[in-house]
Design an enzyme around this catalytic site. Structure first.
Site, PDB file in Angstrom:
ATOM      1  N   GLN A  90       0.835  -1.209   0.000  1.00 55.55           N
ATOM      2  CA  GLN A  90       0.000   0.000   0.000  1.00 55.55           C
ATOM      3  C   GLN A  90       0.868   1.257   0.000  1.00 55.55           C
ATOM      4  OE1 GLN A  90      -3.967  -0.382   2.207  1.00 55.55           O
ATOM      5  NE2 GLN A  90      -2.571  -1.499   3.510  1.00 55.55           N
ATOM      6  N   ARG A  93       2.071   1.872  -3.443  1.00 52.51           N
ATOM      7  CA  ARG A  93       1.003   2.438  -4.274  1.00 52.51           C
ATOM      8  C   ARG A  93       0.853   3.942  -3.985  1.00 52.51           C
ATOM      9  NH1 ARG A  93      -4.459   0.166  -2.501  1.00 52.51           N
ATOM     10  NH2 ARG A  93      -4.220   1.899  -1.056  1.00 52.51           N
ATOM     11  N   ARG A 117      -7.510   9.060   6.539  1.00 54.71           N
ATOM     12  CA  ARG A 117      -8.069   7.717   6.330  1.00 54.71           C
ATOM     13  C   ARG A 117      -7.330   6.644   7.097  1.00 54.71           C
ATOM     14  NH1 ARG A 117      -7.166   8.919   1.011  1.00 54.71           N
ATOM     15  NH2 ARG A 117      -5.632   7.252   0.847  1.00 54.71           N
ATOM     16  N   TYR A 138       6.040  19.972   5.534  1.00 54.62           N
ATOM     17  CA  TYR A 138       6.685  21.037   6.305  1.00 54.62           C
ATOM     18  C   TYR A 138       7.040  22.142   5.316  1.00 54.62           C
ATOM     19  CZ  TYR A 138       9.767  22.720  10.075  1.00 54.62           C
ATOM     20  OH  TYR A 138      10.375  23.461  11.060  1.00 54.62           O
ATOM     21  N   ARG A 193       2.042  34.944  12.878  1.00 56.25           N
ATOM     22  CA  ARG A 193       3.238  35.056  12.035  1.00 56.25           C
ATOM     23  C   ARG A 193       3.540  33.665  11.486  1.00 56.25           C
ATOM     24  NH1 ARG A 193       7.083  32.442  11.723  1.00 56.25           N
ATOM     25  NH2 ARG A 193       8.468  32.787  13.473  1.00 56.25           N
ATOM     26  N   LYS A 211       4.197  20.268  12.182  1.00 51.59           N
ATOM     27  CA  LYS A 211       5.252  20.082  13.199  1.00 51.59           C
ATOM     28  C   LYS A 211       5.057  18.741  13.897  1.00 51.59           C
ATOM     29  CE  LYS A 211       7.395  24.189  13.162  1.00 51.59           C
ATOM     30  NZ  LYS A 211       8.817  24.497  13.174  1.00 51.59           N
ATOM     31  N   GLU A 283       4.535  28.123  18.642  1.00 54.78           N
ATOM     32  CA  GLU A 283       4.999  28.159  17.265  1.00 54.78           C
ATOM     33  C   GLU A 283       4.359  29.327  16.513  1.00 54.78           C
ATOM     34  OE1 GLU A 283       7.196  25.445  16.379  1.00 54.78           O
ATOM     35  OE2 GLU A 283       7.563  26.994  14.870  1.00 54.78           O
ATOM     36  N   ASP A 284       5.174  30.077  15.814  1.00 53.81           N
ATOM     37  CA  ASP A 284       4.683  31.119  14.901  1.00 53.81           C
ATOM     38  C   ASP A 284       3.753  32.139  15.558  1.00 53.81           C
ATOM     39  OD1 ASP A 284       6.291  29.872  13.137  1.00 53.81           O
ATOM     40  OD2 ASP A 284       4.788  29.471  11.615  1.00 53.81           O
ATOM     41  N   ASN A 287       5.669  38.811  16.797  1.00 54.61           N
ATOM     42  CA  ASN A 287       6.819  39.395  17.464  1.00 54.61           C
ATOM     43  C   ASN A 287       6.529  39.851  18.900  1.00 54.61           C
ATOM     44  OD1 ASN A 287       9.264  40.558  17.752  1.00 54.61           O
ATOM     45  ND2 ASN A 287       9.221  41.572  15.760  1.00 54.61           N
ATOM     46  N   ASP A 306       9.772  27.375  19.848  1.00 55.22           N
ATOM     47  CA  ASP A 306      10.640  26.780  18.853  1.00 55.22           C
ATOM     48  C   ASP A 306      11.326  27.831  17.988  1.00 55.22           C
ATOM     49  OD1 ASP A 306      11.678  24.642  17.386  1.00 55.22           O
ATOM     50  OD2 ASP A 306      10.091  24.856  15.898  1.00 55.22           O
ATOM     51  N   ASP A 307      10.597  28.890  17.655  1.00 57.21           N
ATOM     52  CA  ASP A 307      11.175  29.923  16.775  1.00 57.21           C
ATOM     53  C   ASP A 307      12.362  30.597  17.441  1.00 57.21           C
ATOM     54  OD1 ASP A 307       9.187  29.721  14.658  1.00 57.21           O
ATOM     55  OD2 ASP A 307       7.814  30.453  16.189  1.00 57.21           O
ATOM     56  N   ALA A 340      15.406  41.380  13.425  1.00 55.11           N
ATOM     57  CA  ALA A 340      15.717  41.374  14.861  1.00 55.11           C
ATOM     58  C   ALA A 340      14.480  40.918  15.627  1.00 55.11           C
ATOM     59  CB  ALA A 340      16.162  42.769  15.300  1.00 55.11           C
ATOM     60  N   ALA A 343      13.295  35.009  15.966  1.00 59.18           N
ATOM     61  CA  ALA A 343      14.309  34.070  15.489  1.00 59.18           C
ATOM     62  C   ALA A 343      15.713  34.681  15.594  1.00 59.18           C
ATOM     63  CB  ALA A 343      13.995  33.674  14.050  1.00 59.18           C
ATOM     64  N   ASN A 447      11.556  31.643   5.912  1.00 58.45           N
ATOM     65  CA  ASN A 447      10.693  30.642   5.276  1.00 58.45           C
ATOM     66  C   ASN A 447       9.422  31.309   4.764  1.00 58.45           C
ATOM     67  OD1 ASN A 447      12.320  28.383   6.013  1.00 58.45           O
ATOM     68  ND2 ASN A 447      11.507  28.518   8.087  1.00 58.45           N
ATOM     69  N   ASN A 491      17.278  24.747   9.937  1.00 56.42           N
ATOM     70  CA  ASN A 491      15.873  24.796  10.336  1.00 56.42           C
ATOM     71  C   ASN A 491      15.705  24.134  11.694  1.00 56.42           C
ATOM     72  OD1 ASN A 491      12.940  24.026  10.472  1.00 56.42           O
ATOM     73  ND2 ASN A 491      12.977  25.121   8.538  1.00 56.42           N
TER      74      ASN A 491
HETATM   75  P1  NAI Z   1       9.427  38.337  13.512  1.00 57.94           P
HETATM   76  O1  NAI Z   1       8.197  38.906  12.946  1.00 57.94           O
HETATM   77  O2  NAI Z   1       9.553  38.182  14.986  1.00 57.94           O
HETATM   78  O3  NAI Z   1      10.686  39.225  13.023  1.00 57.94           O
HETATM   79  C1  NAI Z   1      10.875  39.734  11.745  1.00 57.94           C
HETATM   80  C2  NAI Z   1      12.013  40.741  11.815  1.00 57.94           C
HETATM   81  O4  NAI Z   1      12.342  41.145  10.487  1.00 57.94           O
HETATM   82  C3  NAI Z   1      11.649  41.988  12.598  1.00 57.94           C
HETATM   83  O5  NAI Z   1      12.726  42.376  13.415  1.00 57.94           O
HETATM   84  C4  NAI Z   1      11.451  43.042  11.512  1.00 57.94           C
HETATM   85  O6  NAI Z   1      11.745  44.354  11.951  1.00 57.94           O
HETATM   86  C5  NAI Z   1      12.454  42.553  10.480  1.00 57.94           C
HETATM   87  N1  NAI Z   1      12.160  43.067   9.137  1.00 57.94           N
HETATM   88  C6  NAI Z   1      10.985  43.037   8.484  1.00 57.94           C
HETATM   89  N2  NAI Z   1      11.121  43.666   7.292  1.00 57.94           N
HETATM   90  C7  NAI Z   1      12.396  44.093   7.218  1.00 57.94           C
HETATM   91  C8  NAI Z   1      13.139  44.832   6.251  1.00 57.94           C
HETATM   92  N3  NAI Z   1      12.586  45.230   5.115  1.00 57.94           N
HETATM   93  N4  NAI Z   1      14.443  45.070   6.506  1.00 57.94           N
HETATM   94  C9  NAI Z   1      15.019  44.650   7.647  1.00 57.94           C
HETATM   95  N5  NAI Z   1      14.368  43.968   8.598  1.00 57.94           N
HETATM   96  C10 NAI Z   1      13.073  43.694   8.393  1.00 57.94           C
HETATM   97  O7  NAI Z   1       9.643  36.943  12.817  1.00 57.94           O
HETATM   98  P2  NAI Z   1      10.642  35.770  13.250  1.00 57.94           P
HETATM   99  O8  NAI Z   1       9.947  34.835  14.147  1.00 57.94           O
HETATM  100  O9  NAI Z   1      11.912  36.351  13.722  1.00 57.94           O
HETATM  101  O10 NAI Z   1      10.828  35.037  11.843  1.00 57.94           O
HETATM  102  C11 NAI Z   1      11.414  35.723  10.757  1.00 57.94           C
HETATM  103  C12 NAI Z   1      11.635  34.760   9.595  1.00 57.94           C
HETATM  104  O11 NAI Z   1      12.502  33.731  10.012  1.00 57.94           O
HETATM  105  C13 NAI Z   1      10.372  34.083   9.081  1.00 57.94           C
HETATM  106  O12 NAI Z   1      10.417  34.016   7.682  1.00 57.94           O
HETATM  107  C14 NAI Z   1      10.439  32.694   9.637  1.00 57.94           C
HETATM  108  O13 NAI Z   1       9.828  31.763   8.778  1.00 57.94           O
HETATM  109  C15 NAI Z   1      11.935  32.492   9.682  1.00 57.94           C
HETATM  110  N6  NAI Z   1      12.265  31.509  10.680  1.00 57.94           N
HETATM  111  C16 NAI Z   1      13.058  30.474  10.289  1.00 57.94           C
HETATM  112  C17 NAI Z   1      13.352  29.480  11.152  1.00 57.94           C
HETATM  113  C18 NAI Z   1      14.226  28.352  10.743  1.00 57.94           C
HETATM  114  O14 NAI Z   1      14.286  27.350  11.452  1.00 57.94           O
HETATM  115  N7  NAI Z   1      14.912  28.470   9.625  1.00 57.94           N
HETATM  116  C19 NAI Z   1      12.805  29.468  12.511  1.00 57.94           C
HETATM  117  C20 NAI Z   1      12.056  30.638  12.863  1.00 57.94           C
HETATM  118  C21 NAI Z   1      11.786  31.608  11.961  1.00 57.94           C
END
Ligand code: NAI
Length: 552
Positions: A90, A93, A117, A138, A193, A211, A283-284, A287, A306-307, A340, A343, A447, A491
Site C-alpha cells: 500500500q 502504491r 483515512r 513542512y 506570524r 510540526k 509556534e509562529d 513578534n 521553537d522559533d 531582529a 528568530a 521561510n 531549520n
Molecule cells: P518576527 O516577525 O519576529 O521578526 C521579523 C524581523 O524582520 C523583525 O525584526 C522586523 O523588523 C524585520 N524586518 C521586516 N522587514 C524588514 C526589512 N525590510 N528590513 C530589515 N528587517 C526587516 O519573525 P521571526 O519569528 O523572527 O521570523 C522571521 C523569519 O525567520 C520568518 O520568515 C520565519 O519563517 C523564519 N524563521 C526560520 C526558522 C528556521 O528554522 N529556519 C525558525 C524561525 C523563523
C-alpha cells in the site's frame, strides 16, 4: 474516561482460544472443571470499534492490510475489496501515485487525506521517504497549504480554541472533546506570524499539524500523544476577513489583557486536562507575543518557543560547524543579522552565550553582533524606542537602512537573515561578503523558500563556491564549475523533535535552557570529515552511519 482509539485498544485475540471442539475438550458437566475453565479460558476482548466505524477511524484503519481473520472478527468482512495487500504494497502504491501529482500542493492534499483515512500508512510513507516528503508536510509547501487552507480544507485536524471560549472550564470542555486524554505534546499557534507569510489567522493550523507530523516521523513519538491547537483571536489580515472560505472568527485580532487571559486559561486548562508534564510548543506567534509568553511561562510550565530557542540551537550549531572551515572561533567573528525578531534575537543571544564560553565578556560578545531591523541598523540613537533585548546590541554608528553599507562598514564573517524579506541579500552584498572573507558564512533563514533572503544558486555563484550556506527551507544542489554544492538546511526541525522526545520520555516539568547547548565541538568532530581542498564536494561528509533525515 473517553474511548481510546489507539491501535492497542484492539487487543490481540489469543491464538490459543478454542473455537471448536478437540480431543482435549474439558468435561464441562463437572461443576469444578467448569469453574476452572471459566477462570482460565482465554478472554475474548471486544474491540472498542467494529465494522464501518472501525474503517472510519484513521488510527485503527489498516486499509487492505486487514487479514481474513481480522476482517471476520472485526465485522468488516465484505466492506473491503477481497484482495489483501501488505502495508509495504500500500505504501508503494501511495508514493507512486504521489510522485505523479502535478505539484507540491496536490501532493500535500493527497497526504493530508491519507492521514485522515489511514494514519499508520501515512506515517509509513512519511517515515520511509522523509527526505522527499519533508518539504511537502513542512516548509515550504505547508506555507502554501496554509495560504489556501479555506479551499483545501476537508477534515478537521486539531482543536480550535477561540476568544469566545475564554474561561478555564470552557477550554477544558473543548480539550475533553478531543478523542483521547493521553496527550503528551501540544503544538500551539495563534496564526499571527505563519512562516514569513504574516497573519494567516486560523489558516495557520497547518503549522502545528505539520510540526507534529515530524514529531512522529523524526522522533518516533506516538501520533495519539500529539495535539495540534490553534488559538483563534481573530485576524488583522483583511484579505482573509473578506475571504468567503475563511475558517476562523471574522474579527480583528484581540490584543492586551483579554488575549493574555485566553493564553493563561489555555495553559491552565491544558495542564489540568493532560497533566503538568505535557509539553506545550509555541509556534509562529507574532513578534510582540513570542518572547513575552516564553518569559512568562518557561518557569511555570513544560513549554518552549521553537522559533526562538529551537532556531537558536540549530543556527549556532551551524555557525560552530562553519568555524571548522573558517578556522576562526565564533568569538573572533563579527555577525550581521538582517531581522531582529524572535528568530534572529534568539540566535544572537545564543551566540553571545557561546562567545562568553569562549572567553569574551558579555559586552565584548554583544559588540560583535550587529542587528538590522525594519527601521535599519540598531544604533544607540534608537535606544529610547528599543526593547530591552535589543539595547545591548545597539552600536554607536550612523543610522542606516542600507544593508550593503552595514556590510561594508562592519566587514562581518557571517551574515544571517531572518527578516522575511526575499532577495534582501543582493548579489552586491554577497560579493562584498566574499571580498572580505575567503569563506563567507551566509544563512538565509526566512521561510518559506519564496521569502529566503537569497537563493543557494545566487550565494554559490556570487562567491565562486566559497560560501558556507544554509537556508531555512531546502534548496536543490547547485552545480558550479564542475563541482556539486549541497546547501545546508538551517531549520529548527533539526532539534524540536528531539527536544519533544526528551520532554515526553522523561516527563520533564520544565525545558531547561542548557538543553540547547550541547557539546557541539565533540559532536561535530566525531560526526564529520571536513572536505579536503581538492574535494569534489562543497560540503562535509559524515563519517558515522547516519540515522538522521539527510543522508548524503
Ligand atoms: P518576527 O516577525 O519576529 O521578526 C521579523 C524581523 O524582520 C523583525 O525584526 C522586523 O523588523 C524585520 N524586518 C521586516 N522587514 C524588514 C526589512 N525590510 N528590513 C530589515 N528587517 C526587516 O519573525 P521571526 O519569528 O523572527 O521570523 C522571521 C523569519 O525567520 C520568518 O520568515 C520565519 O519563517 C523564519 N524563521 C526560520 C526558522 C528556521 O528554522 N529556519 C525558525 C524561525 C523563523
Amino acid at each position: 474516561m473517553l474511548n481510546r482509539f489507539s491501535p492497542a485498544s484492539i487487543r490481540r485475540i489469543s491464538t490459543t482460544a478454542r473455537c471448536c471442539s478437540d480431543k482435549n475438550e474439558p468435561d464441562l458437566s463437572d461443576p469444578k472443571t467448569l469453574a476452572l475453565h471459566k477462570l482460565y479460558r482465554p478472554e475474548r476482548i471486544t474491540p472498542s470499534k467494529r465494522g464501518i466505524d472501525l474503517l472510519k477511524q484513521p488510527g485503527l484503519n489498516k486499509g487492505m492490510a486487514f487479514s481474513l481473520h481480522e476482517r471476520q472478527y472485526l465485522g468488516i468482512h465484505g466492506l473491503l475489496p477481497p484482495a489483501f495487500m501488505t502495508e509495504e504494497q500500500q505504501a508503494y502504491r501511495i508514493i507512486t501515485k504521489l510522485r505523479q501529482q502535478p505539484d507540491n500542493l496536490a501532493k500535500y492534499i493527497q497526504l493530508d487525506s491519507l492521514q485522515d483515512r489511514n494514519e499508520k500508512l501515512y506515517y509509513r510513507v512519511l517515515c520511509d521517504n522523509v527526505k522527499e516528503l519533508m518539504p511537502i508536510v513542512y516548509t515550504p509547501t505547508v506555507g502554501q497549504a496554509c495560504q489556501h487552507f479555506g479551499f483545501i480544507y476537508r477534515n478537521p485536524k486539531g482543536l480550535y480554541v477561540t476568544i469566545n471560549d475564554n474561561s478555564i472550564s470552557k477550554i477544558y470542555q473543548i480539550l475533553a472533546n478531543w478523542h483521547t486524554e493521553n496527550v503528551r505534546a501540544i503544538v500551539i499557534t495563534d496564526g499571527e506570524r505563519i512562516l514569513g507569510l504574516g497573519d494567516l489567522g486560523t489558516y495557520g493550523i497547518g503549522i502545528p499539524v505539520g510540526k507534529l507530523a515530524l514529531y512522529v516521523a523524526l522522533a518516533g513519538i506516538r501520533p495519539e500523544w500529539c495535539l495540534p491547537v490553534i488559538l483563534d483571536v481573530g485576524t488583522d489580515n483583511t484579505e482573509l476577513l473578506n475571504d468567503p472560505f475563511y475558517t476562523g472568527l471574522r474579527r480583528k485580532r484581540v490584543r492586551g489583557p483579554e488575549y493574555d487571559s485566553l493564553v493563561d486559561n489555555f495553559m491552565k486548562a491544558a495542564t489540568k486536562r493532560f497533566g503538568r508534564d505535557t509539553l506545550i510548543q509555541f509556534e509562529d506567534f507574532g513578534n510582540q507575543n513570542a518572547y513575552r509568553l516564553l518569559d512568562r511561562y518557561k518557569g511555570e510550565y513544560c513549554m518552549f518557543n521553537d522559533d526562538i530557542q529551537g532556531t537558536a540551537a540549530v543556527v549556532v550549531a551551524g555557525l560552530l560547524a562553519s568555524t571548522r572551515v573558517t578556522k576562526k572561533k565564533l568569538s573572533q567573528e563579527k555577525i550581521v543579522f538582517l531581522g531582529a525578531g524572535g528568530a534572529a534575537t534568539g540566535v544572537a543571544e545564543m551566540c553571545v552565550r557561546q562567545m562568553m564560553d569562549e572567553g569574551l565578556t558579555e559586552e565584548e560578545a554583544c559588540g560583535r553582533i550587529y542587528m538590522v531591523d525594519i527601521e535599519g541598523l540598531i544604533t544607540t540613537s534608537r535606544i529610547k524606542s528599543l526593547g530591552e533585548r535589543h539595547v545591548k546590541f545597539a552600536k554607536d554608528l550612523p543610522d542606516t537602512k542600507n544593508l550593503l553599507e552595514v556590510v561594508r562598514t562592519v566587514k562581518p564573517g557571517a551574515l544571517i537573515g531572518a527578516s522575511t524579506v526575499a532577495g534582501a541579500f543582493t548579489e552586491e552584498i554577497i560579493r562584498e561578503m566574499a571580498k572580505n572573507n575567503p569563506r563567507p558564512i551566509i544563512f538565509a533563514l526566512s521561510n518559506p523558500t519564496s521569502k529566503a533572503e537569497c537563493t543557494a544558486e545566487t550565494a554559490y555563484r556570487c562567491t565562486n563556491g566559497a560560501v558556507l550556506f544554509a537556508s531555512g527551507s531546502p534548496f536543490e544542489n547547485v552545480e558550479l564549475n564542475g563541482k556539486l554544492y549541497k546547501p545546508g538546511q538551517g531549520n529548527n526541525a533539526y532539534i524540536f523533535p528531539g527536544v519533544a522526545l526528551g520532554a515526553v520520555l522523561f516527563a520533564e516539568m520544565f525545558i531547561r535552557q542548557n538543553l540547547y547547548s550541547v557539546e557541539y565541538d565533540e559532536l561535530i568532530n566525531k560526526t564529520y570529515e571536513w572536505p579536503a581542498k581538492d574535494s569534489k564536494h562543497g560540503f562535509p561528509v559524515p563519517v558515522l552511519r547516519r540515522t538522521s533525515m539527510d543522508e548524503e
